[in-house]
Design an enzyme around this catalytic site. Structure first.
Site, PDB file in Angstrom:
ATOM      1  N   HIS A 247       0.920  -1.195  -0.176  1.00 37.85           N
ATOM      2  CA  HIS A 247       0.072   0.136   0.205  1.00 37.85           C
ATOM      3  C   HIS A 247       0.874   1.349   0.085  1.00 37.85           C
ATOM      4  O   HIS A 247       1.929   1.159   0.534  1.00 37.85           O
ATOM      5  CB  HIS A 247      -0.975  -0.016   1.260  1.00 37.85           C
ATOM      6  CG  HIS A 247      -2.215   0.177   0.831  1.00 37.85           C
ATOM      7  ND1 HIS A 247      -3.045  -1.529   0.584  1.00 37.85           N
ATOM      8  CD2 HIS A 247      -3.502   0.955   0.844  1.00 37.85           C
ATOM      9  CE1 HIS A 247      -4.061  -1.207   0.287  1.00 37.85           C
ATOM     10  NE2 HIS A 247      -4.432   0.054   0.585  1.00 37.85           N
ATOM     11  N   SER A 360       0.161  -3.766   3.948  1.00 40.47           N
ATOM     12  CA  SER A 360       0.416  -2.664   4.549  1.00 40.47           C
ATOM     13  C   SER A 360       1.984  -2.445   4.430  1.00 40.47           C
ATOM     14  O   SER A 360       2.825  -3.354   4.743  1.00 40.47           O
ATOM     15  CB  SER A 360       0.005  -2.450   5.868  1.00 40.47           C
ATOM     16  OG  SER A 360       0.597  -1.395   6.669  1.00 40.47           O
ATOM     17  N   TYR A 592     -12.408  -2.366  -3.411  1.00 37.82           N
ATOM     18  CA  TYR A 592     -11.645  -3.599  -3.096  1.00 37.82           C
ATOM     19  C   TYR A 592     -12.534  -5.140  -3.900  1.00 37.82           C
ATOM     20  O   TYR A 592     -13.471  -4.829  -4.137  1.00 37.82           O
ATOM     21  CB  TYR A 592     -11.698  -3.911  -1.433  1.00 37.82           C
ATOM     22  CG  TYR A 592     -10.557  -3.041  -0.864  1.00 37.82           C
ATOM     23  CD1 TYR A 592      -9.396  -3.487  -0.591  1.00 37.82           C
ATOM     24  CD2 TYR A 592     -10.858  -1.422  -0.742  1.00 37.82           C
ATOM     25  CE1 TYR A 592      -8.635  -2.827   0.115  1.00 37.82           C
ATOM     26  CE2 TYR A 592      -9.889  -0.697  -0.102  1.00 37.82           C
ATOM     27  CZ  TYR A 592      -8.786  -1.363   0.418  1.00 37.82           C
ATOM     28  OH  TYR A 592      -7.722  -0.479   0.674  1.00 37.82           O
TER      29      TYR A 592
END
Length: 787
Positions: A247, A360, A592
């Site tokens: 991300h 992440s 998503y």
């Protein structure tokens, strides 16, 4: 990620001429020295290759950032500039494909429509929706307001024409550059693992996938980077594009500086690294192995004066009063434009996004800011509150350092793959594209024991857990991830906007609907229903472009399904050797895509899977159709066209009315100068404050707001660092929201590799007068010594 702020806001150099041959010989010698021993690149000129790059930095003031949907996150300066980077690969007498990588949060359907219109006006039917892909890196630190659906522009106070125009212009210019640079060349592919640049931020949802499926993979996120190396027959390497899933959230939801985040940083580092090592006499090669590359002209001499002489020299250059300037002075003084070899294509390196949905960059994990303890595993809460749970990057608590580290890790892996790339792409260039109505797509699912059942996707809707945000950017109020029930109060608030039908409720199960965006049409569409899917082929490489963020396992399933079709059919076109990458957030944006099993957990990603539990199955079914058509050489139905909503856009952003300074003060005057007779050590920081004006008056496209110059000789100033450098930050501020007065604070964190010498800092800007006229200005600080 696009979190709870939406719901909350909704609710309330040198020409080579005669020396050309000699220069070319030395270039190839230096190139071969970079390659692993015993290997060399052999070019067969199977393709025409062209690359381009152009500035897309949007308004650095007053505009809400796109990504976190935090209405308080307003742009007020530049960390480093954003770019559109493009490549074109063409068969000499056949097909061609275009791939554009944007330093932006995501692609926009409206941007794609207008880019294609401009390409058609210039090139006819050469570049169309079928063979052009536009992908975003997912930085959460770029200006918003450039998408056409209401839910994505609520926090930016509607549509921001300036954000939109600079992105469209930049994409078109980068493609024009790539088109005009088309030359015979070759492409090489390489892959490798990068282990420390991403972690799974929704591990409880990932664990809901079957144990047998999970056992096929070593990690709960994809660790593989796939890189393309572009080699010009005459000039050698001219660029690289790679895909890796993590991300763009190293910069936090409170950051106010425009930034490409970790992928944008990696691109800067890679381009500077190549220029320093391959650019011949135009660049220095002094960067250290552990420091980010930078550009500094080699015409800057090593200064032999003692420190006292340097101080005396610096003292003779006091700050200059602000003075009028031309728009082009900022461009002319930029480091990168000043130092390029005029006849050589500039090296373009793009770090593209893949299936990053649950990945992440905050690799240290998620912790409670009140206790320092790990957050609740299933709900990412602290004492029941999601607002206290934050992910930590490797530079914690410094988000700029985390951005640098994750960017540097990607750059280092890319450089390694680039140097070792030896597998050459060979074969067809081809593509397939289709539009699909995901609000009512029929999907045939195989049953255990044989047969199939027919299911459907749903109109778009967001679940309660959407408003909880993620550990990269938590939401607010009493929302939490993993909520599959909702609560009565927020249902009441929801119903004031739109009460979902029972059919929609049943279709979206087990998602409790917070916003029924797919059925909200006033004043125009809140969410997309018609989405593009696309497949680009270059030899044995296939790019699957998807208009959203696939989670790790969702991406794996899609790649595997397409691989099976490509390798089991097509008369052995791929001979079992096919490289498949997913290019996420491409051509438009629809949030998503999770697996069916992850959807049941209703973490943030599941709650943001708009079209219901069978969304992934729909993508897999339709991509298999594209793959079958690709290998059989058959066309596909184009499908329904998406809407063009430009004429319906509403903007509530206040325009710049007037800029002013106190009596006796000019724009560009110094407000806070460096201390007299100042000496700064490398690793230290220099800060200068100028009287300025709103950056929205001129985006300084392909220019710079800030510049560090070094003294050459006794009176010549040479550009050393500008807006594109990671070490230089431009911060803009006004004393209160509607004030006509403003300041520009320029901070230079002096790199360890900075040459000792005499420096000064300059600022470029543009002010708006009473009658709306724009006046450019510049100013400079007093000189100082770096020792």
């Amino acid at each position: 990620m696009y979190v709870s702020g939406v719901a909350m806001a909704s609710f309330s150099f040198l020409s080579l001429n005669g020396l050309g041959r000699l220069a070319a010989i030395w270039f190839w010698i230096s190139l071969l020295m970079l390659l692993p021993k015993g290997r060399r690149v052999v070019s067969a000129s199977d393709y025409l290759v062209g690359l381009g790059s152009y500035d897309i930095t949007g308004p650095a003031a007053d505009v809400n950032m796109m990504g976190y949907a935090n209405s308080d996150q307003i742009a007020s300066g530049v960390h480093f500039r954003l770019r559109a980077r493009s490549f074109i690969v063409a068969e000499p007498q056949g097909n061609r494909v275009v791939f554009v990588n944007l330093d932006a949060c995501m692609a926009s359907q409206l941007v794609t429509i207008k880019v294609l219109e401009r390409l058609k006006a210039r090139y006819g039917d050469l570049y169309t929706e079928n063979n052009v892909a536009i992908s975003g890196i997912h930085t959460h630190a770029g200006p918003g307001g450039y998408l056409q659906y209401i839910v994505y522009i609520v926090t930016s106070l509607g549509f921001v024409r300036q954000s939109f125009d600079v992105i469209v212009d930049g994409i078109v210019q980068s493609i024009i550059q790539a088109h005009e640079n088309l030359r015979p060349g070759s492409i090489f592919v390489n892959k490798g693992e990068l282990l420390d640049a991403g972690v799974n931020r929704s591990p409880s949802a990932y664990l809901n996938n079957t144990a047998s499926e999970r056992s096929k993979y070593k990690y709960d996120v994809d660790k593989e980077m796939t890189l393309l190396k572009f080699v010009d027959d005459e000039w050698g390497p001219v660029g690289s594009f790679n895909w890796f899933a993590t991300h763009g959230t190293s910069m936090s939801r409170t950051n106010a500086l425009i930034s490409g985040d970790n992928k944008g940083a990696a691109a800067r580092f890679m381009e500077d690294w190549f220029d320093q090592n391959n650019g011949g006499s135009a660049f220095s090669r002094e960067s250290e192995a552990n420091e980010n590359p930078r550009r500094v002209s080699t015409i800057i001499p090593v200064v032999h004066e003692n420190h006292h002489e340097l101080l005396e020299l610096a003292a003779s250059f006091l700050s200059s009063a602000g003075k009028p300037a031309t728009r082009y002075l900022s461009i002319a003084r930029r480091v990168r434009s000043a130092l390029r070899l005029a006849d050589r294509p500039k090296f373009v390196s793009a770090f593209c996004q893949s299936n990053c949905g649950d990945v992440s960059p905050n690799v240290l994990g998620a912790f409670c800011i009140d206790t320092g303890l790990p957050c609740d595993f299933n709900h990412s809460t602290c004492g029941g509150k999601n607002e206290l749970c934050y992910g930590r990057g490797p530079g914690y608590p410094d988000e700029f350092e985390s951005t640098r580290i994750i960017g540097e890790r990607q750059f280092q892996k890319a450089a390694e793959l680039f140097n070792k790339a030896s597998e050459q792409l060979k074969g067809k260039v081809d593509y397939r594209h289709a539009y699909l109505d995901f609000s009512k797509l029929e999907v045939n699912l195989p049953k255990k024991g044989g047969g199939s059942e027919l299911v459907k996707t749903c109109p778009a809707a967001m679940g309660f857990a959407f408003a909880a945000g993620t550990t990269d950017g938590p939401g607010a109020f009493d929302f939490k991830q993993g909520d599959n029930k909702g609560n009565a109060f927020w249902r009441l608030v929801r119903d004031l906007l739109k009460t979902p039908t029972q059919e929609q409720v049943d279709c979206q199960q087990p998602k409790p609907i917070l916003l029924d965006t797919g059925e909200m049409k006033q004043p125009y569409d809140w969410a997309p229903s018609i989405l593009p899917i696309q497949m680009l082929r270059i030899g044995q490489l296939v790019i699957l472009t998807v208009p959203g963020e696939f989670t790790t396992m969702a991406g794996r399933r899609l790649r595997d399904a397409v691989r099976t079709v490509l390798t089991s059919g097509g008369n052995g076109q791929f001979n079992g050797n096919v490289h498949i990458v997913i290019a996420g957030l491409t051509n438009t944006y629809s949030q998503y895509v999770t697996t069916f099993e992850e959807y049941q957990m209703q973490r943030y990603e599941g709650a943001s899977t708009l079209y219901g539990p069978h969304t992934l199955s729909a993508y897999i079914q339709e991509f298999k159709k594209l793959a079958t058509a690709l290998i059989s050489g058959k066309p596909v139905q184009p499908g329904p066209q998406p809407p063009d909503l430009l004429d319906k856009q509403i903007s509530l952003l206040t325009p710049v009315v007037l800029d002013a300074t106190p009596p006796g003060v000019n724009f560009g005057d110094i407000s806070t100068d460096v201390p007299q007779n100042a000496t700064f050590k490398r690793g230290g920081m220099v800060t200068v404050v100028f009287w300025s004006a709103c950056p929205r008056n001129d985006l300084m496209t392909e220019g710079t707001f800030s510049l560090v110059e070094i003294l050459h000789g006794k009176d010549s100033w040479i550009p050393a660092y500008d807006d594109d450098d990671f070490c230089l930050r431009f911060k803009w501020s006004r004393p209160f929201k509607l004030s006509t007065r403003s300041h520009a604070t320029i901070e230079w964190r002096i790199p360890v590799s900075a040459a000792p010498g005499v420096y000064r800092i300059r600022h470029f800007g543009a002010s708006k007068g009473l009658l709306g006229a724009i006046h450019h200005f510049t100013g400079s600080s007093s000189a100082f010594v770096v020792a």
